[in-house]
Motif scaffolding. Structure first.
Motif, short mmCIF file in Angstrom:
data_model
loop_
_atom_site.label_atom_id
_atom_site.label_comp_id
_atom_site.label_asym_id
_atom_site.label_seq_id
_atom_site.Cartn_x
_atom_site.Cartn_y
_atom_site.Cartn_z
N ASP A 57 0.83 -1.21 0.00
CA ASP A 57 0.00 0.00 0.00
C ASP A 57 0.87 1.26 0.00
OD1 ASP A 57 -2.32 -1.54 0.10
OD2 ASP A 57 -2.34 -1.56 2.31
N VAL A 58 1.92 1.25 0.81
CA VAL A 58 2.80 2.40 0.91
C VAL A 58 3.48 2.67 -0.44
CG1 VAL A 58 4.88 3.33 1.99
CG2 VAL A 58 3.21 2.08 3.38
N LEU A 59 3.93 1.61 -1.09
CA LEU A 59 4.61 1.77 -2.38
C LEU A 59 3.68 2.30 -3.47
CD1 LEU A 59 6.94 -1.36 -2.41
CD2 LEU A 59 7.66 1.01 -2.69
N LYS A 60 2.38 2.17 -3.27
CA LYS A 60 1.42 2.67 -4.25
C LYS A 60 0.90 4.07 -3.89
CE LYS A 60 -0.19 -1.96 -5.53
NZ LYS A 60 -1.31 -2.92 -5.49
N SER A 61 1.49 4.69 -2.89
CA SER A 61 1.01 6.00 -2.45
C SER A 61 1.22 7.06 -3.53
CB SER A 61 1.73 6.42 -1.17
OG SER A 61 3.10 6.68 -1.44
N SER A 62 0.38 8.08 -3.53
CA SER A 62 0.46 9.12 -4.55
C SER A 62 1.77 9.90 -4.45
CB SER A 62 -0.74 10.07 -4.40
OG SER A 62 -0.73 10.69 -3.12
N TRP A 63 2.33 10.00 -3.25
CA TRP A 63 3.57 10.76 -3.08
C TRP A 63 4.72 10.14 -3.87
CZ3 TRP A 63 7.98 10.05 0.58
CH2 TRP A 63 8.80 11.19 0.66
N LEU A 64 4.69 8.84 -4.06
CA LEU A 64 5.75 8.15 -4.78
C LEU A 64 5.50 8.07 -6.29
CD1 LEU A 64 6.54 5.24 -2.28
CD2 LEU A 64 7.84 7.34 -2.64
N LYS A 65 4.45 8.72 -6.76
CA LYS A 65 4.21 8.77 -8.20
C LYS A 65 5.06 9.87 -8.81
CE LYS A 65 -0.57 7.14 -7.72
NZ LYS A 65 -2.00 7.50 -7.90
N ASP A 66 6.33 9.55 -8.98
CA ASP A 66 7.31 10.56 -9.36
C ASP A 66 8.28 9.96 -10.38
OD1 ASP A 66 9.53 12.28 -9.49
OD2 ASP A 66 9.22 12.98 -7.43
N ASN A 67 8.11 10.34 -11.64
CA ASN A 67 8.93 9.80 -12.73
C ASN A 67 10.42 10.01 -12.50
OD1 ASN A 67 7.79 8.38 -14.90
ND2 ASN A 67 6.66 10.22 -15.53
N GLU A 68 10.79 11.23 -12.12
CA GLU A 68 12.21 11.56 -11.94
C GLU A 68 12.83 10.71 -10.83
OE1 GLU A 68 15.04 15.43 -10.84
OE2 GLU A 68 12.87 15.63 -11.02
N MET A 69 12.12 10.59 -9.71
CA MET A 69 12.63 9.79 -8.60
C MET A 69 12.78 8.33 -9.01
SD MET A 69 11.69 7.38 -6.13
CE MET A 69 9.91 7.51 -6.00
N LEU A 70 11.82 7.80 -9.74
CA LEU A 70 11.87 6.40 -10.17
C LEU A 70 13.08 6.13 -11.07
CD1 LEU A 70 8.09 5.74 -10.87
CD2 LEU A 70 9.47 4.74 -9.04
N ARG A 71 13.38 7.06 -11.95
CA ARG A 71 14.54 6.88 -12.84
C ARG A 71 15.83 6.84 -12.03
NH1 ARG A 71 10.71 6.06 -15.39
NH2 ARG A 71 10.04 6.92 -17.40
N LYS A 72 15.94 7.74 -11.06
CA LYS A 72 17.14 7.77 -10.23
C LYS A 72 17.25 6.50 -9.39
CE LYS A 72 17.31 12.81 -9.90
NZ LYS A 72 17.14 13.99 -9.01
N ALA A 73 16.13 6.06 -8.84
CA ALA A 73 16.13 4.84 -8.03
C ALA A 73 16.52 3.63 -8.87
CB ALA A 73 14.75 4.63 -7.41
#
Length: 404
Positions: free
Chosen positions: A360-376
């Motif tokens: 549930d936490v991983l699906k939170s709206s705060w983590l809907k971030d393209n730039e962060m996902l690319r870096k991760a």
């Protein structure tokens, strides 16, 4: 210092002009002494050949031979303080023991080097006779029972783990009085020091770190493992770069559990421990949701540089935690988005049944971030399919409801 032995004249012609070199890194006495072979016919240490143009670490009384293991030419004498006193032979013949990195309730952590490969590791030394003095309380067993099983718990768990955000165990040596765990060495220090040195972390960095922590916790939970002591001290950083890989460490309070089972051991660090643990005093039943609570406290600390619960806030910290009383009063919260604070509120819910799962936490709206996902993705070196699944879950726009 080298002491010279006599060599027969017949082998002297085989010795290179610069047969080997010896140096100590940065002239720092806490660093090891390296020998590098520069010859055509070989350099040997204690009968083992040093590969050409390769290095290995020298230790006190090591014998250096030239061209053949039997041509013993020098004995190396290390005049620096001896850090190997009291350590078992299995350790000292494989690793060079360097400076102290830190200490904890059960022992200490030292920087060590593999003598043959020169690779760096962190060696955690856990004293078995100190277990009864730690904060780990088990009310269902005598304090002195199964000490070996307790102290090997961390090692047995970590040996089976393989994830970019979970510390990897390299070696383990079990002795009657201590367990020696040789782990990945993370040069960036721990998350707590990073927060303290910066006063707090900006939202983008906090998000990048939190995302990695969540992936580590998901990996553990999917394997039926609860960490139970998540805190910034136990999150290690790969480098001093602002954007860096992190790894969850220190499984001293972890326990393998089967599906639908519960943990009944009171443990964890008080400021990060979940309310159900405090409410039951360790005599009740609690699940892997305790890790979710701890993640919320860590996120709060990253974003503000403060703790959500503290004795400094007027009432006992245990009462604050039991009732889930916290506020976003610090000035740093003025720069934090509502989505971030909303996620913290969703996580720090007293009732574990209402608290979100790690999925549930991983699906939170705060983590809907393209730039962060690319870096991760780049830091974690995930396969394309791994990150693609996350992006699909995070970034796909919600479907419109059909009109009736």
């Amino acid at each position: 210092m080298l002491t010279l032995n006599y060599l027969p004249e017949r082998i002297l012609y085989r010795i290179s002009k610069v047969h080997f070199t010896i140096k100590r890194a940065n002239c720092d006495i806490s660093n090891p002494v390296y020998i590098q072979d520069n010859s055509r016919n070989g350099t040997f240490v204690n009968g083992e050949r040093v590969d050409m143009n390769k290095s290995r670490i020298l230790q006190n009384d090591d014998v250096i031979s030239l061209c053949h293991p039997m041509n013993k030419a020098f004995v190396f004498k290390d005049l620096c303080p001896n850090e190997t006193m009291g350590l078992p032979k299995e350790i000292t013949t494989t690793y060079y023991i360097s400076r102290k990195l830190g200490s904890g309730a059960c022992g200490l952590v030292r920087l060590v080097f593999d003598i043959r490969t020169c690779n760096q590791f962190a060696m955690k030394i856990v004293k078995k006779n100190l277990l009864s003095d730690t904060r780990v309380i088990n009310r269902h067993k005598p304090s002195n029972s199964n000490d070996q099983e307790k102290v090997l718990n961390e090692a047995n768990i970590m040996k089976s783990l393989s994830h970019p955000c979970v510390i990897k165990m390299h070696d383990i040596i079990d002795k009657p009085d201590s367990v020696y765990m040789v782990l990945e060495f993370m040069k960036g220090g721990d998350l707590l020091n990073r927060i303290v040195s910066n006063k707090n972390l900006n939202e983008q960095i906090s998000k990048l770190f939190f995302f990695q922590m969540c992936h580590a916790v998901k990996y553990l939970h999917d394997k039926g493992i609860s960490h139970r002591d998540l805190k910034p001290d136990n999150v290690l950083l790969e480098s001093s770069n602002e954007e860096t890989l992190l790894k969850v460490s220190d499984f001293g309070l972890s326990k393998l559990v089967q599906n639908d089972s519960v943990m009944k051991t009171l443990c964890g660090t008080p400021l990060y421990v979940a309310p159900e643990v405090l409410i039951t005093g360790g005599r009740g039943a609690y699940t892997k949701k305790v890790d979710i609570w701890s993640l919320g406290v860590v996120l709060f600390t990253c974003l503000s540089g403060t703790l959500p619960f503290s004795d400094d806030y007027g009432s006992p910290v245990s009462e604050q935690i039991k009732h889930g009383r916290f506020r976003f009063n610090h000035p740093s919260w003025r720069k934090v988005s509502q989505r971030a604070t909303a996620l913290i509120k969703e996580i720090l819910i007293v009732d574990p049944k209402k608290r979100p799962t790690i999925d549930d936490v991983l699906k939170s709206s705060w983590l809907k971030d393209n730039e962060m996902l690319r870096k991760a993705k780049a830091l974690m070196k995930l396969e394309v399919m791994d990150i693609a699944e996350d992006e699909e879950n995070f970034l796909q726009p919600p479907k419109k409801r059909a009109r009736r």
